[in-house]
Structures are given as structure tokens and as C-alpha cells.
Design a protein around this motif. Structure first.
Motif, PDB file in Angstrom:
ATOM      1  N   LYS A 132      11.545   6.731  -6.143  1.00 46.41           N
ATOM      2  CA  LYS A 132      11.565   8.471  -5.246  1.00 46.41           C
ATOM      3  C   LYS A 132      12.515   8.850  -6.812  1.00 46.41           C
ATOM      4  O   LYS A 132      12.036  10.332  -6.760  1.00 46.41           O
ATOM      5  CB  LYS A 132      12.564   8.463  -3.875  1.00 46.41           C
ATOM      6  CG  LYS A 132      11.905   7.683  -2.546  1.00 46.41           C
ATOM      7  CD  LYS A 132      12.277   7.493  -1.902  1.00 46.41           C
ATOM      8  CE  LYS A 132      13.902   8.244  -1.152  1.00 46.41           C
ATOM      9  NZ  LYS A 132      14.213   8.224  -0.147  1.00 46.41           N
ATOM     10  N   LYS A 156      11.314   2.941   5.554  1.00 51.92           N
ATOM     11  CA  LYS A 156      11.471   3.409   6.475  1.00 51.92           C
ATOM     12  C   LYS A 156      11.158   1.831   7.334  1.00 51.92           C
ATOM     13  O   LYS A 156      11.900   1.339   8.090  1.00 51.92           O
ATOM     14  CB  LYS A 156      10.524   4.079   7.875  1.00 51.92           C
ATOM     15  CG  LYS A 156      10.461   4.975   8.949  1.00 51.92           C
ATOM     16  CD  LYS A 156      10.291   5.879   9.748  1.00 51.92           C
ATOM     17  CE  LYS A 156       9.856   5.477  10.836  1.00 51.92           C
ATOM     18  NZ  LYS A 156       9.487   6.603  11.885  1.00 51.92           N
ATOM     19  N   ASN A 197       0.747   3.439  -2.741  1.00 54.73           N
ATOM     20  CA  ASN A 197       0.761   5.069  -2.749  1.00 54.73           C
ATOM     21  C   ASN A 197       1.821   6.133  -3.412  1.00 54.73           C
ATOM     22  O   ASN A 197       1.851   7.220  -3.309  1.00 54.73           O
ATOM     23  CB  ASN A 197       0.096   5.348  -0.969  1.00 54.73           C
ATOM     24  CG  ASN A 197      -1.747   4.212  -0.918  1.00 54.73           C
ATOM     25  OD1 ASN A 197      -1.885   4.484  -1.698  1.00 54.73           O
ATOM     26  ND2 ASN A 197      -1.840   5.091   0.201  1.00 54.73           N
ATOM     27  N   GLY A 198       3.150   5.593  -3.159  1.00 54.13           N
ATOM     28  CA  GLY A 198       3.993   6.594  -3.703  1.00 54.13           C
ATOM     29  C   GLY A 198       4.537   6.970  -2.426  1.00 54.13           C
ATOM     30  O   GLY A 198       5.448   8.113  -2.278  1.00 54.13           O
ATOM     31  N   ASP A 199       4.302   6.885  -1.493  1.00 58.37           N
ATOM     32  CA  ASP A 199       5.245   7.387   0.490  1.00 58.37           C
ATOM     33  C   ASP A 199       6.119   6.544   0.397  1.00 58.37           C
ATOM     34  O   ASP A 199       6.673   5.384   1.004  1.00 58.37           O
ATOM     35  CB  ASP A 199       3.821   6.726   1.061  1.00 58.37           C
ATOM     36  CG  ASP A 199       4.414   7.555   2.730  1.00 58.37           C
ATOM     37  OD1 ASP A 199       5.764   8.119   2.214  1.00 58.37           O
ATOM     38  OD2 ASP A 199       3.761   7.443   3.170  1.00 58.37           O
ATOM     39  N   TRP A 200       7.231   6.757  -0.433  1.00 58.74           N
ATOM     40  CA  TRP A 200       9.120   5.875  -0.455  1.00 58.74           C
ATOM     41  C   TRP A 200       9.669   6.179   1.389  1.00 58.74           C
ATOM     42  O   TRP A 200      10.226   4.791   1.174  1.00 58.74           O
ATOM     43  CB  TRP A 200       9.029   6.390  -1.550  1.00 58.74           C
ATOM     44  CG  TRP A 200       8.766   6.351  -2.473  1.00 58.74           C
ATOM     45  CD1 TRP A 200       8.357   7.703  -3.803  1.00 58.74           C
ATOM     46  CD2 TRP A 200       7.921   5.355  -3.458  1.00 58.74           C
ATOM     47  NE1 TRP A 200       7.605   6.945  -5.100  1.00 58.74           N
ATOM     48  CE2 TRP A 200       7.534   5.713  -5.001  1.00 58.74           C
ATOM     49  CE3 TRP A 200       8.603   3.822  -3.207  1.00 58.74           C
ATOM     50  CZ2 TRP A 200       6.783   5.395  -5.742  1.00 58.74           C
ATOM     51  CZ3 TRP A 200       7.814   3.360  -4.405  1.00 58.74           C
ATOM     52  CH2 TRP A 200       7.032   3.203  -5.668  1.00 58.74           C
ATOM     53  N   GLU A 201       9.317   7.083   1.424  1.00 57.52           N
ATOM     54  CA  GLU A 201      10.064   7.648   3.097  1.00 57.52           C
ATOM     55  C   GLU A 201       9.054   6.013   3.921  1.00 57.52           C
ATOM     56  O   GLU A 201      10.019   5.716   4.479  1.00 57.52           O
ATOM     57  CB  GLU A 201      10.084   8.774   3.545  1.00 57.52           C
ATOM     58  CG  GLU A 201      10.613   9.836   2.431  1.00 57.52           C
ATOM     59  CD  GLU A 201      12.440   9.782   2.628  1.00 57.52           C
ATOM     60  OE1 GLU A 201      12.529   9.173   3.630  1.00 57.52           O
ATOM     61  OE2 GLU A 201      12.384  10.072   0.882  1.00 57.52           O
ATOM     62  N   LYS A 202       7.539   5.944   3.838  1.00 55.77           N
ATOM     63  CA  LYS A 202       7.161   4.972   4.664  1.00 55.77           C
ATOM     64  C   LYS A 202       7.954   3.595   4.495  1.00 55.77           C
ATOM     65  O   LYS A 202       7.854   3.071   5.544  1.00 55.77           O
ATOM     66  CB  LYS A 202       5.826   5.378   4.779  1.00 55.77           C
ATOM     67  CG  LYS A 202       4.825   5.684   6.252  1.00 55.77           C
ATOM     68  CD  LYS A 202       3.495   5.291   5.937  1.00 55.77           C
ATOM     69  CE  LYS A 202       3.004   6.672   6.690  1.00 55.77           C
ATOM     70  NZ  LYS A 202       1.731   6.648   7.258  1.00 55.77           N
ATOM     71  N   GLU A 248      10.680   9.730  -9.977  1.00 57.97           N
ATOM     72  CA  GLU A 248       8.996  10.623  -9.303  1.00 57.97           C
ATOM     73  C   GLU A 248       9.431  12.459  -9.303  1.00 57.97           C
ATOM     74  O   GLU A 248       9.131  13.255  -9.631  1.00 57.97           O
ATOM     75  CB  GLU A 248       8.755  10.926  -8.242  1.00 57.97           C
ATOM     76  CG  GLU A 248       7.525   9.220  -8.033  1.00 57.97           C
ATOM     77  CD  GLU A 248       6.531   9.213  -7.030  1.00 57.97           C
ATOM     78  OE1 GLU A 248       6.436   9.692  -6.091  1.00 57.97           O
ATOM     79  OE2 GLU A 248       5.992   7.924  -7.089  1.00 57.97           O
ATOM     80  N   GLU A 305       0.960  -0.972   0.235  1.00 52.02           N
ATOM     81  CA  GLU A 305      -0.214   0.181   0.044  1.00 52.02           C
ATOM     82  C   GLU A 305       0.784   1.472   0.111  1.00 52.02           C
ATOM     83  O   GLU A 305       0.505   2.320  -0.775  1.00 52.02           O
ATOM     84  CB  GLU A 305      -0.785  -0.474   1.473  1.00 52.02           C
ATOM     85  CG  GLU A 305      -2.155  -1.105   1.359  1.00 52.02           C
ATOM     86  CD  GLU A 305      -3.050  -1.132   2.224  1.00 52.02           C
ATOM     87  OE1 GLU A 305      -2.154   0.019   3.199  1.00 52.02           O
ATOM     88  OE2 GLU A 305      -3.422  -2.017   2.942  1.00 52.02           O
ATOM     89  N   THR A 306       2.159   1.440   0.426  1.00 51.53           N
ATOM     90  CA  THR A 306       2.377   1.766   0.706  1.00 51.53           C
ATOM     91  C   THR A 306       3.254   2.682  -0.233  1.00 51.53           C
ATOM     92  O   THR A 306       3.847   3.398  -0.826  1.00 51.53           O
ATOM     93  CB  THR A 306       3.849   2.302   1.871  1.00 51.53           C
ATOM     94  OG1 THR A 306       4.605   0.824   1.966  1.00 51.53           O
ATOM     95  CG2 THR A 306       3.107   2.112   3.480  1.00 51.53           C
TER      96      THR A 306
END
Length: 93
Positions: free
Chosen positions: A83, A58, A50-55, A86, A46-47
Motif C-alpha cells: 500500500k 480486511k 487487483n491491488g485492492d489492499w484494503e479488501k 503504490e 485476486e484482491t
């Protein structure tokens, strides 16, 4: 109180199930990262979607490091590459 490793893991898994049922996502992910017992592939996926590469990075880094093996290195490289791509697309727009 002293408990054996199997009992400890079972207790952590029960707590994780409870947190999931109660929809406490932040607490669930924190417990997964801290205990390192269960890697939630759905959350990780999911992360990424959603493109939440930092999450994603981590969360992954709680379970493995780039130097651990070739597969870990490829995963971390793929996250960094996305990252960068994008950021490059945002810069061009």
C-alpha cells in the motif's frame, strides 16, 4: 435447535458452495469472514492481484491478527508495504 460443531461446519460449507454456484460473491466472502471456517485463497489472491489492499487486509484480519504469530505479522507487513509503495508511486507521478 441445538446442532453439534461438525454439523454446523458442514452446513456452513454447503451454504458457501451454494453461494459460489449462484455467483453471490459478496455474500460468500461475508460468510467466510463471519464463520471463519474457510479461508478462500483464490479470493485473497485476486484482491492482491487487483491491488485492492484494503479488501485483502480486511479479509485477512477476519482470520488472523498481526500479533497471532510471525507469519501473520509478515503478511500484514507485506500488505502495508505494498500500500505504501503504490501510494508513493502515485505521488511521484
Amino acid at each position: 435447535m441445538c446442532v453439534d460443531e461438525k454439523t454446523y461446519k458442514n452446513l456452513i460449507i454447503l451454504i458457501m458452495k451454494f453461494l459460489e454456484e449462484e455467483n453471490c460473491k459478496a455474500s460468500l466472502q461475508a460468510l467466510e469472514r463471519e464463520s471463519k471456517i474457510f479461508f478462500n485463497m483464490n479470493y485473497f489472491g485476486e484482491t492482491i492481484i487487483n491491488g485492492d489492499w484494503e479488501k485483502a487486509e480486511k479479509y485477512l484480519s477476519a482470520f488472523t491478527k498481526p500479533d497471532d504469530n510471525t507469519f501473520s505479522r509478515k503478511l500484514f507487513f507485506g500488505l502495508q508495504k505494498q500500500k505504501y509503495c503504490e501510494a508513493l508511486l502515485r505521488y511521484k507521478l
